[in-house]
Motif scaffolding. Structure first.
Motif, PDB file in Angstrom:
ATOM      1  N   GLY A  57       2.969   5.942  -0.480  1.00  0.00           N
ATOM      2  CA  GLY A  57       3.367   7.249  -0.982  1.00  0.00           C
ATOM      3  C   GLY A  57       3.328   8.360   0.033  1.00  0.00           C
ATOM      4  N   ARG A  58       3.085   8.018   1.294  1.00  0.00           N
ATOM      5  CA  ARG A  58       3.008   9.029   2.344  1.00  0.00           C
ATOM      6  C   ARG A  58       4.109   8.796   3.373  1.00  0.00           C
ATOM      7  NH1 ARG A  58       1.086  13.263   1.077  1.00  0.00           N
ATOM      8  NH2 ARG A  58       0.369  13.767   3.184  1.00  0.00           N
ATOM      9  N   PRO A  59       4.459   9.807   4.178  1.00  0.00           N
ATOM     10  CA  PRO A  59       5.455   9.587   5.235  1.00  0.00           C
ATOM     11  C   PRO A  59       5.041   8.415   6.126  1.00  0.00           C
ATOM     12  CG  PRO A  59       5.036  11.933   4.972  1.00  0.00           C
ATOM     13  CD  PRO A  59       4.031  11.225   4.096  1.00  0.00           C
ATOM     14  N   GLY A  60       6.008   7.547   6.428  1.00  0.00           N
ATOM     15  CA  GLY A  60       5.707   6.364   7.219  1.00  0.00           C
ATOM     16  C   GLY A  60       5.149   5.214   6.413  1.00  0.00           C
ATOM     17  N   ASP A  61       5.158   5.314   5.091  1.00  0.00           N
ATOM     18  CA  ASP A  61       4.691   4.244   4.206  1.00  0.00           C
ATOM     19  C   ASP A  61       5.353   2.922   4.618  1.00  0.00           C
ATOM     20  OD1 ASP A  61       4.255   2.471   2.117  1.00  0.00           O
ATOM     21  OD2 ASP A  61       4.933   3.827   0.542  1.00  0.00           O
ATOM     22  N   PRO A  62       4.563   1.897   5.017  1.00  0.00           N
ATOM     23  CA  PRO A  62       5.158   0.642   5.482  1.00  0.00           C
ATOM     24  C   PRO A  62       5.550  -0.307   4.354  1.00  0.00           C
ATOM     25  CG  PRO A  62       2.776   0.515   5.656  1.00  0.00           C
ATOM     26  CD  PRO A  62       3.088   1.910   5.161  1.00  0.00           C
ATOM     27  N   LEU A  63       5.189   0.002   3.116  1.00  0.00           N
ATOM     28  CA  LEU A  63       5.414  -0.924   2.013  1.00  0.00           C
ATOM     29  C   LEU A  63       6.649  -0.588   1.183  1.00  0.00           C
ATOM     30  CD1 LEU A  63       1.754  -1.469   0.681  1.00  0.00           C
ATOM     31  CD2 LEU A  63       3.063  -2.889   2.278  1.00  0.00           C
ATOM     32  N   TRP A  64       6.836   0.667   0.843  1.00  0.00           N
ATOM     33  CA  TRP A  64       7.900   1.013  -0.091  1.00  0.00           C
ATOM     34  C   TRP A  64       9.274   0.718   0.510  1.00  0.00           C
ATOM     35  CZ3 TRP A  64       7.511   1.881  -5.068  1.00  0.00           C
ATOM     36  CH2 TRP A  64       8.634   2.327  -5.758  1.00  0.00           C
ATOM     37  N   LEU A  72       8.991  -4.836  -1.951  1.00  0.00           N
ATOM     38  CA  LEU A  72       7.746  -4.268  -1.419  1.00  0.00           C
ATOM     39  C   LEU A  72       6.817  -5.370  -0.904  1.00  0.00           C
ATOM     40  CD1 LEU A  72       5.628  -1.421  -2.939  1.00  0.00           C
ATOM     41  CD2 LEU A  72       4.523  -3.562  -2.344  1.00  0.00           C
ATOM     42  N   LEU A  73       6.703  -6.456  -1.653  1.00  0.00           N
ATOM     43  CA  LEU A  73       5.856  -7.569  -1.206  1.00  0.00           C
ATOM     44  C   LEU A  73       6.445  -8.256   0.027  1.00  0.00           C
ATOM     45  CD1 LEU A  73       4.799  -9.034  -4.669  1.00  0.00           C
ATOM     46  CD2 LEU A  73       3.387  -7.692  -3.091  1.00  0.00           C
ATOM     47  N   THR A  97       7.263 -12.413   9.393  1.00  0.00           N
ATOM     48  CA  THR A  97       8.363 -13.112   8.744  1.00  0.00           C
ATOM     49  C   THR A  97       8.151 -13.086   7.237  1.00  0.00           C
ATOM     50  OG1 THR A  97       7.202 -15.227   8.959  1.00  0.00           O
ATOM     51  CG2 THR A  97       8.790 -14.676  10.685  1.00  0.00           C
ATOM     52  N   VAL A  98       9.196 -13.497   6.516  1.00  0.00           N
ATOM     53  CA  VAL A  98       9.119 -13.582   5.059  1.00  0.00           C
ATOM     54  C   VAL A  98       9.654 -14.947   4.649  1.00  0.00           C
ATOM     55  CG1 VAL A  98       9.940 -12.617   2.871  1.00  0.00           C
ATOM     56  CG2 VAL A  98       9.412 -11.098   4.791  1.00  0.00           C
ATOM     57  N   GLY A  99       8.875 -15.669   3.860  1.00  0.00           N
ATOM     58  CA  GLY A  99       9.266 -17.014   3.472  1.00  0.00           C
ATOM     59  C   GLY A  99      10.484 -17.062   2.589  1.00  0.00           C
ATOM     60  N   HIS A 100      10.515 -16.236   1.570  1.00  0.00           N
ATOM     61  CA  HIS A 100      11.625 -16.259   0.606  1.00  0.00           C
ATOM     62  C   HIS A 100      12.013 -14.818   0.271  1.00  0.00           C
ATOM     63  CE1 HIS A 100      11.181 -20.578   0.010  1.00  0.00           C
ATOM     64  NE2 HIS A 100       9.876 -20.375  -0.015  1.00  0.00           N
ATOM     65  N   PRO A 101      12.873 -14.214   1.096  1.00  0.00           N
ATOM     66  CA  PRO A 101      13.253 -12.814   0.868  1.00  0.00           C
ATOM     67  C   PRO A 101      13.870 -12.607  -0.511  1.00  0.00           C
ATOM     68  CG  PRO A 101      13.995 -13.570   3.022  1.00  0.00           C
ATOM     69  CD  PRO A 101      13.514 -14.774   2.291  1.00  0.00           C
ATOM     70  N   VAL A 102      13.625 -11.439  -1.072  1.00  0.00           N
ATOM     71  CA  VAL A 102      14.128 -11.103  -2.395  1.00  0.00           C
ATOM     72  C   VAL A 102      15.654 -11.150  -2.421  1.00  0.00           C
ATOM     73  CG1 VAL A 102      14.116  -8.623  -1.885  1.00  0.00           C
ATOM     74  CG2 VAL A 102      14.034  -9.388  -4.255  1.00  0.00           C
ATOM     75  N   ARG A 103      16.206 -11.621  -3.515  1.00  0.00           N
ATOM     76  CA  ARG A 103      17.639 -11.550  -3.759  1.00  0.00           C
ATOM     77  C   ARG A 103      17.897 -10.457  -4.794  1.00  0.00           C
ATOM     78  NH1 ARG A 103      20.705 -15.872  -2.005  1.00  0.00           N
ATOM     79  NH2 ARG A 103      19.549 -17.659  -1.157  1.00  0.00           N
ATOM     80  N   THR A 113      12.788  -6.101  -8.794  1.00  0.00           N
ATOM     81  CA  THR A 113      13.390  -6.172  -7.463  1.00  0.00           C
ATOM     82  C   THR A 113      12.639  -5.299  -6.470  1.00  0.00           C
ATOM     83  OG1 THR A 113      15.536  -6.529  -8.524  1.00  0.00           O
ATOM     84  CG2 THR A 113      15.553  -5.944  -6.204  1.00  0.00           C
ATOM     85  N   VAL A 114      12.289  -4.081  -6.881  1.00  0.00           N
ATOM     86  CA  VAL A 114      11.517  -3.195  -6.015  1.00  0.00           C
ATOM     87  C   VAL A 114      10.200  -3.841  -5.610  1.00  0.00           C
ATOM     88  CG1 VAL A 114      10.224  -1.031  -5.925  1.00  0.00           C
ATOM     89  CG2 VAL A 114      12.540  -1.046  -6.845  1.00  0.00           C
TER      90      VAL A 114
END
Length: 328
Positions: free
Chosen positions: A27-34, A131-132, A142-148, A126-127
């Motif tokens: 929720g802050r500037p530079g948030d790495p998750l959202w 995010l995960l 890396t990401v094992g199974h990126p969201v579709r 989806t969001v």
């Protein structure tokens, strides 16, 4: 009563302290998750702490519980049609792994009961998966199974995350004002997208003018056919060549026999996103040029908005993080 109990979780290959440091920046500037700029940014009015308020888009909430590096609970503003909470929490999973979990528990009321079933639920899922993905990528690269993205989420992104509006042509300090100070046609439109979008004006200029919508391409071809008998030059890609630029602005255009044309792409970033302003100046040189501009005025706003919207929509399209090499 319509009760929602929705959970998403991901095993991350890092200690809980590492994931917790990511969560504490939410929720802050530079948030790495959202996942921005694909979705409107999540923003809180202060660093994560009980009492901090904010939300994303029309969804509003307040931090109601917080354990640094471990858990953040948000309580919805019931006026949005949800009465309850959504919570991020991190659990240890051995010495060098943890689980990041999100759980939404709420009662949907009013319009939200239908909205959740038809569109909002799919967007929420989806969001959270995106995010995960971001958390997994930050943790392991890396990401094992990126969201579709399902079609409903893509539709929501297209209409929610890009805002186009008429605005004033930038001030006298801009390149376009100095290049063509007495135009017969002058207008400007601005696109607003979330943080994480490109901030290089040439990138935006190429996206706007080198990849226009098919309908605009068809109109330009028709224009070339119709103007030929009147001695007006046919337009081509050179009309959108870059003339000069600064760190924030690109000036494009050409001088033709019937008129002079300039376009400016000005990019203004801030903590909550990027504003891209597309300005146009045109000055007639001949009587034919004045007649031509009178006709252009009828179509110009629609064409410019369409070109800017396409570029902005492409900029916020979901681009899932890199798939792991071992994934199938």
């Amino acid at each position: 009563m319509s009760v929602i109990d929705n959970t998403h979780e991901r095993l991350l290959p890092v200690p809980a302290t590492v994931a917790g440091a990511l969560l504490d920046r939410i929720g802050r500037p530079g948030d790495p998750l959202w996942p921005s700029p694909t979705w409107l940014p999540m923003r809180l009015d202060q660093p994560v702490a009980v009492g901090a308020t904010g939300g994303h888009g029309p969804v509003r909430y307040q931090v109601s519980a917080y354990r640094p590096g471990r858990m953040v609970e948000f309580t919805f503003d019931p006026r949005i049609g949800l009465t309850g909470t959504h919570t991020f929490e991190i659990d240890d999973h051995g010495d060098n792994a943890c689980v990041l979990r999100h759980r939404l528990t709420a009662e949907a009321t009013g319009w939200m009961r239908l909205g959740w079933a038809t569109l909002i639920g799919a967007c929420h899922d989806t969001v959270l998966e995106h995010l995960l993905d971001n958390a997994e990528h930050a943790a392991g690269g890396t990401v094992g199974h990126p969201v579709r993205y399902p079609w409903r989420a893509r539709l929501a992104v297209r209409f929610e995350s890009v805002q186009i509006s008429a605005t004033s042509v930038p001030s006298q300090e801009s390149l376009i004002a100095a290049a063509l100070p007495r135009p017969d046609l002058a207008d400007a439109y601005a696109a607003r997208v979330g943080p994480g979008a490109a901030t290089d004006p040439q990138t935006w200029a190429d996206a706007i003018f080198r990849n226009p919508p098919a309908a605009v391409v068809a109109l330009l071809r028709l224009r070339n056919v119709l103007v030929a008998p009147f001695g007006i030059e046919r337009g081509d890609r050179s009309a959108f060549d870059t003339i000069t630029r600064t760190d924030r602005e690109v000036l494009l255009g050409t001088d033709a026999g019937h008129l002079d044309f300039r376009a400016s792409v000005l990019v203004t970033p801030d903590d909550d996103g990027v504003t891209v302003t597309l300005s146009t100046h045109a000055a007639a040189r001949t009587r034919g040029g004045r007649v031509y501009l009178a006709l252009v005025r009828m179509f110009h706003p629609v064409v410019v908005r369409a070109m800017l919207r396409r570029a902005a929509t492409e900029a916020v399209q979901p681009r899932p993080q890199t798939r792991a090499a071992h994934a199938t």
